[in-house]
Design an enzyme around this catalytic site. Structure first.
Site, PDB file in Angstrom:
ATOM      1  N   ARG A  58       0.823  -1.215   0.000  1.00 44.50           N
ATOM      2  CA  ARG A  58       0.000   0.000   0.000  1.00 44.50           C
ATOM      3  C   ARG A  58       0.854   1.261   0.000  1.00 44.50           C
ATOM      4  O   ARG A  58       0.351   2.351  -0.307  1.00 44.50           O
ATOM      5  CB  ARG A  58      -0.998  -0.036   1.163  1.00 44.50           C
ATOM      6  CG  ARG A  58      -2.103  -1.074   0.931  1.00 44.50           C
ATOM      7  CD  ARG A  58      -3.166  -1.006   2.004  1.00 44.50           C
ATOM      8  NE  ARG A  58      -2.669  -1.291   3.330  1.00 44.50           N
ATOM      9  CZ  ARG A  58      -2.549  -2.529   3.841  1.00 44.50           C
ATOM     10  NH1 ARG A  58      -2.927  -3.569   3.146  1.00 44.50           N
ATOM     11  NH2 ARG A  58      -2.068  -2.696   5.049  1.00 44.50           N
ATOM     12  N   GLU A  95       3.269  -5.857  13.192  1.00 41.38           N
ATOM     13  CA  GLU A  95       2.236  -5.885  14.235  1.00 41.38           C
ATOM     14  C   GLU A  95       1.616  -7.283  14.206  1.00 41.38           C
ATOM     15  O   GLU A  95       1.189  -7.810  15.217  1.00 41.38           O
ATOM     16  CB  GLU A  95       1.189  -4.802  13.951  1.00 41.38           C
ATOM     17  CG  GLU A  95       0.235  -4.562  15.087  1.00 41.38           C
ATOM     18  CD  GLU A  95      -0.838  -3.539  14.733  1.00 41.38           C
ATOM     19  OE1 GLU A  95      -0.842  -3.027  13.601  1.00 41.38           O
ATOM     20  OE2 GLU A  95      -1.686  -3.279  15.595  1.00 41.38           O
TER      21      GLU A  95
END
Ligand code: AMP
Length: 176
Positions: A58, A95
């Site tokens: 992205r 994460e």
């Protein structure tokens, strides 16, 4: 912009609230404003940028557009195994999960001043790995540009520890 970012609970794994920008991408006028805001913040600061590095995947969306706005080369950082020829790599913890990213060795000249762009700054592991790639190639990370910073994960601190002189610019920063 913030109202168009959808929180998707427990995606891609339980416990993660995924920030879905799909509705943002579909609003061309808004994307143009975001692009101008991000590019102007660099231009108006007077900082010289030689390359914009975008992080797969992205980070490619606005990364390439910012490179065109600033009139400099776009450098993609990709997941390991996607780029031909000599590459440099860095590994990091996400994460969610673990990953290795890499960049073509010839993509950045020595002392090249690099702006790193990605959509979300979470723990900072991804952007820190991109910074490591730049440093391994002899370049300088002059700054980071994000659409959204998840401030409560302290990624900004991690980036400041690794590259103390680099600025961090986020269009939106949230604290919870
Ligand atoms: P981190 O390395 O922890 O800073 O994670 C940043 C990278 O993971 C970026 O490439 C993001 O696209 C993605 N990412 C991490 N957390 C999220 C989230 N909550 N929503 C969307 N993307 C995320």
């Amino acid at each position: 912009m913030q109202s168009l970012i959808v929180d998707v609970p427990d995606f891609p794994i339980p416990g993660i609230t995924f920030k879905d920008f799909s509705k943002v991408w579909s609003d061309a006028a808004l994307c143009k404003k975001m692009l101008v805001a991000m590019s102007d913040s660099i231009r108006l600061s007077g900082t010289t940028v030689d390359y914009v590095m975008g992080v797969e995947s992205r980070g490619f969306i606005f990364g390439m557009a910012m490179a065109m706005e600033l009139g400099v080369p776009f450098v993609p950082v990709r997941k390991k195994g996607k780029l031909p020829g000599a590459t440099v790599e860095a590994s990091f913890a996400l994460e969610y999960g673990q990953a290795t990213i890499e960049c073509q060795s010839a993509a950045i000249g020595k002392q090249g001043r690099v702006l790193i762009h990605d959509d979300v700054l979470a723990t900072g592991g991804t952007a820190a790995a991109a910074a490591s790639v730049v440093q391994k190639l002899g370049g300088e990370v002059i700054g980071y540009s994000f659409l959204m910073e998840l401030g409560f994960l302290r990624g900004g601190q991690r980036l400041s520890d690794q590259t103390p002189d680099a600025f961090i610019h986020s269009l939106i920063s949230i604290d919870s």
